[in-house]
Design a protein around this motif. Structure first.
Motif, PDB file in Angstrom:
ATOM      1  N   TYR A  97       0.829  -1.206   0.000  1.00 23.00           N
ATOM      2  CA  TYR A  97       0.000   0.000   0.000  1.00 23.00           C
ATOM      3  C   TYR A  97       0.864   1.256   0.000  1.00 23.00           C
ATOM      4  O   TYR A  97       1.853   1.343   0.724  1.00 23.00           O
ATOM      5  N   LEU A  98       0.442   2.244  -0.798  1.00 16.00           N
ATOM      6  CA  LEU A  98       1.052   3.573  -0.776  1.00 16.00           C
ATOM      7  C   LEU A  98       0.022   4.544  -0.234  1.00 16.00           C
ATOM      8  O   LEU A  98      -1.088   4.676  -0.787  1.00 16.00           O
ATOM      9  N   GLY A  99       0.345   5.200   0.875  1.00 10.17           N
ATOM     10  CA  GLY A  99      -0.578   6.152   1.489  1.00 10.17           C
ATOM     11  C   GLY A  99      -0.222   7.573   1.104  1.00 10.17           C
ATOM     12  O   GLY A  99       0.945   7.974   1.194  1.00 10.17           O
ATOM     13  N   PHE A 100      -1.212   8.338   0.671  1.00  8.22           N
ATOM     14  CA  PHE A 100      -0.971   9.731   0.286  1.00  8.22           C
ATOM     15  C   PHE A 100      -1.886  10.650   1.081  1.00  8.22           C
ATOM     16  O   PHE A 100      -3.112  10.481   1.065  1.00  8.22           O
ATOM     17  N   PRO A 101      -1.317  11.633   1.809  1.00  9.28           N
ATOM     18  CA  PRO A 101      -2.149  12.575   2.566  1.00  9.28           C
ATOM     19  C   PRO A 101      -2.691  13.680   1.658  1.00  9.28           C
ATOM     20  O   PRO A 101      -1.946  14.543   1.212  1.00  9.28           O
ATOM     21  N   PHE A 102      -3.985  13.620   1.394  1.00  8.86           N
ATOM     22  CA  PHE A 102      -4.639  14.618   0.544  1.00  8.86           C
ATOM     23  C   PHE A 102      -5.454  15.533   1.447  1.00  8.86           C
ATOM     24  O   PHE A 102      -6.530  15.170   1.918  1.00  8.86           O
ATOM     25  N   SER A 103      -4.918  16.705   1.721  1.00 10.52           N
ATOM     26  CA  SER A 103      -5.598  17.601   2.654  1.00 10.52           C
ATOM     27  C   SER A 103      -6.650  18.438   1.937  1.00 10.52           C
ATOM     28  O   SER A 103      -6.398  18.977   0.860  1.00 10.52           O
ATOM     29  N   ILE A 104      -7.813  18.548   2.565  1.00 10.84           N
ATOM     30  CA  ILE A 104      -8.845  19.418   1.993  1.00 10.84           C
ATOM     31  C   ILE A 104      -8.752  20.821   2.599  1.00 10.84           C
ATOM     32  O   ILE A 104      -9.621  21.655   2.376  1.00 10.84           O
ATOM     33  N   SER A 105      -7.654  21.056   3.332  1.00 11.91           N
ATOM     34  CA  SER A 105      -7.287  22.408   3.769  1.00 11.91           C
ATOM     35  C   SER A 105      -6.113  22.858   2.907  1.00 11.91           C
ATOM     36  O   SER A 105      -5.048  22.245   2.937  1.00 11.91           O
ATOM     37  N   GLU A 106      -6.321  23.895   2.124  1.00  8.71           N
ATOM     38  CA  GLU A 106      -5.258  24.390   1.233  1.00  8.71           C
ATOM     39  C   GLU A 106      -3.998  24.750   2.028  1.00  8.71           C
ATOM     40  O   GLU A 106      -2.877  24.418   1.627  1.00  8.71           O
ATOM     41  N   ILE A 142      -7.951  11.512   3.539  1.00  6.59           N
ATOM     42  CA  ILE A 142      -8.596  12.825   3.421  1.00  6.59           C
ATOM     43  C   ILE A 142      -8.227  13.587   4.689  1.00  6.59           C
ATOM     44  O   ILE A 142      -8.907  13.539   5.717  1.00  6.59           O
ATOM     45  N   SER A 143      -7.078  14.264   4.606  1.00  9.04           N
ATOM     46  CA  SER A 143      -6.503  14.938   5.760  1.00  9.04           C
ATOM     47  C   SER A 143      -7.274  16.220   6.082  1.00  9.04           C
ATOM     48  O   SER A 143      -7.817  16.864   5.186  1.00  9.04           O
ATOM     49  N   MET A 144      -7.310  16.584   7.367  1.00 12.19           N
ATOM     50  CA  MET A 144      -8.133  17.700   7.852  1.00 12.19           C
ATOM     51  C   MET A 144      -9.612  17.436   7.538  1.00 12.19           C
ATOM     52  O   MET A 144     -10.392  18.349   7.273  1.00 12.19           O
ATOM     53  N   GLY A 145      -9.970  16.150   7.594  1.00 12.35           N
ATOM     54  CA  GLY A 145     -11.319  15.730   7.208  1.00 12.35           C
ATOM     55  C   GLY A 145     -12.413  16.140   8.183  1.00 12.35           C
ATOM     56  O   GLY A 145     -13.597  16.018   7.869  1.00 12.35           O
ATOM     57  N   PHE A 146     -12.017  16.626   9.375  1.00  7.87           N
ATOM     58  CA  PHE A 146     -13.015  17.037  10.359  1.00  7.87           C
ATOM     59  C   PHE A 146     -12.887  18.503  10.738  1.00  7.87           C
ATOM     60  O   PHE A 146     -13.438  18.948  11.738  1.00  7.87           O
ATOM     61  N   GLY A 147     -12.139  19.261   9.929  1.00 11.75           N
ATOM     62  CA  GLY A 147     -11.932  20.678  10.213  1.00 11.75           C
ATOM     63  C   GLY A 147     -10.446  20.980  10.268  1.00 11.75           C
ATOM     64  O   GLY A 147      -9.609  20.080  10.176  1.00 11.75           O
ATOM     65  N   ASN A 148     -10.112  22.248  10.411  1.00 13.68           N
ATOM     66  CA  ASN A 148      -8.704  22.636  10.456  1.00 13.68           C
ATOM     67  C   ASN A 148      -8.548  23.892  11.313  1.00 13.68           C
ATOM     68  O   ASN A 148      -9.495  24.650  11.491  1.00 13.68           O
ATOM     69  N   TRP A 154     -14.515  24.623   6.007  1.00  9.68           N
ATOM     70  CA  TRP A 154     -14.766  23.192   6.188  1.00  9.68           C
ATOM     71  C   TRP A 154     -16.240  22.966   6.475  1.00  9.68           C
ATOM     72  O   TRP A 154     -16.855  23.701   7.232  1.00  9.68           O
ATOM     73  N   ASN A 155     -16.795  21.967   5.834  1.00 11.84           N
ATOM     74  CA  ASN A 155     -18.126  21.461   6.184  1.00 11.84           C
ATOM     75  C   ASN A 155     -18.260  20.058   5.585  1.00 11.84           C
ATOM     76  O   ASN A 155     -17.432  19.657   4.751  1.00 11.84           O
ATOM     77  N   PRO A 156     -19.255  19.294   6.004  1.00 10.89           N
ATOM     78  CA  PRO A 156     -19.396  17.927   5.479  1.00 10.89           C
ATOM     79  C   PRO A 156     -19.525  17.869   3.958  1.00 10.89           C
ATOM     80  O   PRO A 156     -19.068  16.905   3.338  1.00 10.89           O
ATOM     81  N   GLU A 157     -20.114  18.917   3.375  1.00 10.36           N
ATOM     82  CA  GLU A 157     -20.277  18.922   1.914  1.00 10.36           C
ATOM     83  C   GLU A 157     -18.926  18.977   1.204  1.00 10.36           C
ATOM     84  O   GLU A 157     -18.749  18.373   0.136  1.00 10.36           O
ATOM     85  N   ILE A 158     -17.963  19.699   1.796  1.00 14.27           N
ATOM     86  CA  ILE A 158     -16.622  19.762   1.202  1.00 14.27           C
ATOM     87  C   ILE A 158     -15.963  18.382   1.272  1.00 14.27           C
ATOM     88  O   ILE A 158     -15.327  17.931   0.308  1.00 14.27           O
ATOM     89  N   VAL A 159     -16.133  17.700   2.396  1.00 12.52           N
ATOM     90  CA  VAL A 159     -15.602  16.335   2.526  1.00 12.52           C
ATOM     91  C   VAL A 159     -16.213  15.441   1.451  1.00 12.52           C
ATOM     92  O   VAL A 159     -15.509  14.692   0.759  1.00 12.52           O
TER      93      VAL A 159
END
Length: 286
Positions: A97-106, A142-148, A154-159
């Protein structure tokens, strides 16, 4: 509908990466070799990132060479942050497995991988192509998946939007990640069931950070929300070095095991080896 089996991902990499003093390569390998005998689904054992970013893990390739993989059922996961790391990790047949941290916080994505969300989206695309070519599987966090803590929206719709984007690109495993310990049972219950329902062919996991007094309620919310893939670390070591609370660490594996046993989950772990790993951990985590 048949329940999916629980998958436990033990994360010595996350536990060790923030320790300032360098841990001897032989000591790391001995510890991971013990964990490999316990029977976890996956061991998140190292990372192929710049030694400047995470000096503790600069010896990942040397550690890998010392691992005894002949009798373990556990698979290995390595973290990558860019295409150079993808190329390096793909060159080792032992890594599944290759794990990649994809943050939804710019803001955090720039800090963590030195690239913005747009560039990271392209990296994910190429990561998935490389995984297919080299018969690996990508785990997209999905990093910062619960806020930042940076004020980025951030909101559930962005996730949900980014989950749809990643699945659309071909991601088969998504791990919703709470980088700074700000998840709550309410947020978990608001997001996780929908993702599991919308993407029945995708493995939706959780990589949660927490203070000791909130671990149990988060485990419970995750399990009751249908999550069957859990990242954790022995004794809750590690976590995000940038978290404001020093007590914020990983979910503690021993607490997770206990909780799942109360739910009659058959984990198939060698508890003698687990106790041995617990004792050995004192040599690494002082």
């Amino acid at each position: 509908m048949r329940q999916k089996p629980v998958k436990l991902i033990e994360c010595p990499r996350d536990a060790m990466q923030g320790i300032h003093d360098f841990i001897d390569t032989d000591l790391k390998a001995a510890y991971i070799n013990l964990l490999l005998q316990v029977g976890f689904d996956t061991i998140d054992f190292g990372s192929f990132v710049s030694p400047k970013a995470i000096p503790q893990l600069r010896d990942t390739a040397a550690v890998l060479a010392k691992l005894d993989l002949g009798t373990t059922r556990s698979k290995l996961l390595a973290i990558v942050a860019n295409l150079k790391g993808v190329e390096a990790a793909c060159s080792y047949p032992e890594i599944s497995y290759l794990g990649f941290p994809f943050s939804i916080s710019e803001t955090f994505q720039q800090r963590n991988t030195n690239s913005g969300i747009a560039q990271s989206t392209d990296t994910v695309k190429r990561l998935l192509e490389s995984c297919e070519k080299w018969q690996k599987t990508a785990v997209i966090y999905i990093s910062m998946g619960f806020g930042n803590p940076y004020g980025d929206e951030w909101n559930p719709e962005i996730v949900e939007k980014w989950a749809a984007e990643l699945v659309g690109q071909g991601a088969k495993i998504l791990a919703l990640s709470d980088t700074t310990g700000i998840s709550s049972p309410e947020k978990i219950r608001a997001i996780v069931p929908g993702l599991i329902r919308h993407y029945p062919d995708v493995e939706v996991g959780l990589h949660l950070h927490s203070t000791p007094n909130t671990r149990y309620e988060k485990m419970q919310a995750a399990y009751e929300s249908g999550c069957r893939r859990f990242d954790s670390a022995l004794k809750g070591f590690g976590g995000c070095p940038m978290a404001s609370d020093d007590l914020t660490g990983n979910m503690a594996t021993e607490e997770l095991i206990y909780y799942l046993q109360t739910k009659d989950e058959h984990l198939g772990l060698d508890m003698e080896k687990w106790q041995e790993a617990l004792r050995f951990s004192a040599k690494i985590f002082h």
